[in-house]
Design a protein around this motif. Structure first.
Motif, short mmCIF file in Angstrom:
data_model
loop_
_atom_site.label_atom_id
_atom_site.label_comp_id
_atom_site.label_asym_id
_atom_site.label_seq_id
_atom_site.Cartn_x
_atom_site.Cartn_y
_atom_site.Cartn_z
N LYS A 169 0.80 -1.21 0.00
CA LYS A 169 0.00 0.00 0.00
C LYS A 169 0.84 1.27 0.00
CE LYS A 169 -4.10 -2.00 2.17
NZ LYS A 169 -5.07 -1.90 3.29
N ALA A 170 2.15 1.12 0.27
CA ALA A 170 3.01 2.30 0.27
C ALA A 170 2.98 2.98 -1.10
CB ALA A 170 4.43 1.90 0.64
N TYR A 171 3.03 2.19 -2.17
CA TYR A 171 2.98 2.76 -3.51
C TYR A 171 1.68 3.52 -3.74
CZ TYR A 171 6.91 -0.36 -4.53
OH TYR A 171 8.12 -1.00 -4.53
N LEU A 172 0.58 2.96 -3.24
CA LEU A 172 -0.72 3.61 -3.40
C LEU A 172 -0.73 4.96 -2.70
CD1 LEU A 172 -3.72 3.64 -4.21
CD2 LEU A 172 -4.20 2.35 -2.12
N TYR A 173 -0.26 4.99 -1.44
CA TYR A 173 -0.27 6.25 -0.68
C TYR A 173 0.67 7.28 -1.30
CZ TYR A 173 -2.92 3.96 3.05
OH TYR A 173 -3.89 3.31 3.77
N TRP A 174 1.84 6.84 -1.72
CA TRP A 174 2.77 7.79 -2.34
C TRP A 174 2.22 8.33 -3.65
CZ3 TRP A 174 7.30 3.93 -1.35
CH2 TRP A 174 7.75 4.07 -0.04
N GLY A 175 1.64 7.44 -4.46
CA GLY A 175 1.03 7.90 -5.70
C GLY A 175 -0.11 8.87 -5.43
N LEU A 176 -0.91 8.57 -4.41
CA LEU A 176 -2.00 9.47 -4.04
C LEU A 176 -1.44 10.81 -3.56
CD1 LEU A 176 -5.07 9.70 -3.68
CD2 LEU A 176 -4.79 8.82 -1.35
N PHE B 194 -0.43 12.79 -6.57
CA PHE B 194 -1.65 13.20 -7.28
C PHE B 194 -2.32 14.37 -6.56
CE2 PHE B 194 -6.28 12.93 -7.78
CZ PHE B 194 -6.39 13.06 -9.15
N LEU B 195 -2.44 14.29 -5.23
CA LEU B 195 -3.05 15.38 -4.46
C LEU B 195 -2.21 16.64 -4.53
CD1 LEU B 195 -4.24 13.38 -1.31
CD2 LEU B 195 -5.70 14.41 -3.07
N GLY C 70 -1.49 15.98 0.34
CA GLY C 70 -0.51 15.11 -0.32
C GLY C 70 0.64 14.74 0.60
N GLN C 71 1.09 15.69 1.44
CA GLN C 71 2.13 15.38 2.42
C GLN C 71 1.63 14.33 3.41
OE1 GLN C 71 3.27 19.35 3.95
NE2 GLN C 71 5.25 19.02 2.95
N SER D 204 3.51 23.37 5.81
CA SER D 204 4.42 22.52 5.04
C SER D 204 5.59 22.06 5.91
CB SER D 204 4.92 23.28 3.82
OG SER D 204 5.74 22.44 3.02
N ALA D 205 6.08 22.93 6.78
CA ALA D 205 7.16 22.54 7.70
C ALA D 205 6.68 21.44 8.63
CB ALA D 205 7.63 23.75 8.50
N THR D 206 5.41 21.53 9.06
CA THR D 206 4.83 20.47 9.88
C THR D 206 4.80 19.15 9.14
OG1 THR D 206 3.43 22.10 11.01
CG2 THR D 206 2.80 19.79 11.22
N GLY D 207 4.40 19.20 7.85
CA GLY D 207 4.36 17.98 7.05
C GLY D 207 5.74 17.38 6.84
N ALA D 208 6.75 18.21 6.57
CA ALA D 208 8.12 17.72 6.38
C ALA D 208 8.65 17.10 7.67
CB ALA D 208 9.02 18.85 5.91
#
Length: 417
Positions: free
Chosen positions: A33-40, A43-44, A74-75, A125-129
């Motif tokens: 599922k990692a590929y699915l989440y990263w692709g999502l 995409f987001l 997306g993050q 964005s800093a929170t997401g990183a």
């Protein structure tokens, strides 16, 4: 002035391309599922920045509030991807980036001021990183060194976004300057994410290589080491025994009358018996230095204080295995095992000699009636086996009767109770 529309278009194209590649990878391996989440996530991110680029052509609520929230979501998807990669439960804090944005964007002094919105976005964005770096590090950097480099990229991104937010809060730039800050932050983040994607691919490749290497050293039926994998453990095992100033024991196991089991109950029943014995033996063998030599023969390496401890281990395995018949669905298969044991001091331990001695002990256990264990101490392991002349070959070969008689005199034969 930074051309925001051009920069966003470039990132949208790159994000959508990576999303497509990752979705294809997920379709090839739907269990990951990692590929699915990263692709999502890509995409987001691409969708969100496309909505931002369309500001003025679509309603502001879609371009500003929804567009930025979608990009930050997306993050969150990327964080979920790293958690899925490590088979961990997705934590609530993965949703912090869009939550921080939505919690602040409707404040009047933020919603009505472009500069403050840029500051808020960079903080989110800093929170997401930071969340990405946490997700990468939480599985352990020492085991996979590439994780350290990947986490460093996300830390740099977090510091960059926070520095831009802090600088803007102190300098109070104009809208034109805020646009330049925003574009520079977006392009720098896109560049760092591209590097992070490359490190992620390397991480997956290294993990795949380790998995394939493990498969080459593992018996596919029982899940224990195969002959090659087991022998590869011996040098490190001997060093541990030498450091502990203890002896090494090699145990060879042979399932009794295994051919009869296959002939009478079928090969599926035989496979069930092999798997059942592997599960039983692994419960008793410390450090999991246990493997299948081939066919119905298994082996284990263990560190013991003396001959008594080695014999006790062998008898525990033998007694537990023969205590309960193996259920194979349509039949109950009674099964027993014969065991040959050879011991040596760690300083003088030689794998070939130990296995040869254990094989002779196993040969004697079979000659003694099976379902028993025979132990060769350090002296018996080092000494040549009792032998008689083979008239046809002109060579000395071991005789079972001589070995069994000698072992009974030495008290090294453990019979089934």
């Amino acid at each position: 002035m930074f051309n925001v529309a051009t920069g966003l278009s470039i990132w949208c194209s790159e994000a959508m391309t990576l999303a497509l590649l990752l979705f294809m990878a997920w379709r090839h391996n739907v269990r990951s599922k990692a590929y699915l989440y990263w692709g999502l996530g890509f995409f987001l991110s691409g969708t969100g920045f496309a909505m931002i680029a369309l500001r003025g052509q679509i309603p502001d609520i879609l371009s500003i509030e929804a567009g930025n929230a979608t990009a930050l979501l997306g993050q969150s998807a990327w964080v979920a991807g790293f958690m899925a990669l490590d088979r961990r439960k997705i934590e609530w804090w993965a949703l912090l980036p869009p939550a921080v944005w939505l919690a602040g964007v409707y404040l009047p002094w933020v919603n009505d001021d472009y500069g403050n919105r840029v500051i808020l976005y960079n903080l989110a964005s800093a929170t997401g990183a930071t969340g990405l770096a946490t997700a990468v590090c939480s599985a352990g950097i020492r085991r996979e060194p590439t994780r350290g480099k990947l986490a460093a990229v996300f830390v740099i991104q977090a510091c960059l976004c926070f520095a831009i937010a802090f600088t803007m809060a102190v300098t109070l730039p104009s809208d034109v300057e805020a646009t330049n800050y925003s574009g520079a932050a977006a392009m720098a983040s896109a560049f760092l994410l591209t590097i992070a994607f490359a490190f992620t691919c390397r991480l997956i490749m290294e993990r795949s290589e380790r998995h394939l290497r493990a498969l080459s050293l593992t018996d596919s039926l029982t899940g224990v080491w195969n002959r090659r994998g087991l022998f590869a453990q011996f040098d490190a095992f001997r060093q541990r025994a030498f450091d502990d100033k203890r002896q090494i024991a090699v145990l060879l196991f042979d399932l009794d009358h295994f051919k009869r089991v296959n002939d009478r109950f079928g090969h599926q029943a035989g496979d069930a018996v092999l798997s059942a014995f592997a599960r039983t033996a692994r419960q008793f063998v410390p450090n999991n230095v246990f493997g299948r030599m081939g066919g119905e023969e298994f082996a284990a390496f263990t560190i013991v204080a003396d001959q008594t401890e080695a014999e006790a281990l062998a008898e525990s395995i033998r007694a537990e295995f023969c205590r309960v018949p193996v259920a194979t669905g349509e039949a109950i298969v009674p099964a027993t095992v014969s065991i040959g044991i050879a011991l040596s001091s760690a300083a003088e331990a030689n794998m070939d000699r130990l296995i040869s001695a254990a094989d002779r002990a196993l040969y004697a256990a079979k000659g003694a009636g099976r379902n028993c264990s025979v132990v060769f101490g350090a002296e018996e392991t080092a000494a040549p086996a009792p032998a008689e002349m083979d008239k046809n070959a002109g060579e000395l070969v071991p005789t079972v009767d001589d070995q069994v008689d000698a072992l009974r005199r030495m008290g090294s034969l453990s019979r089934a109770v």
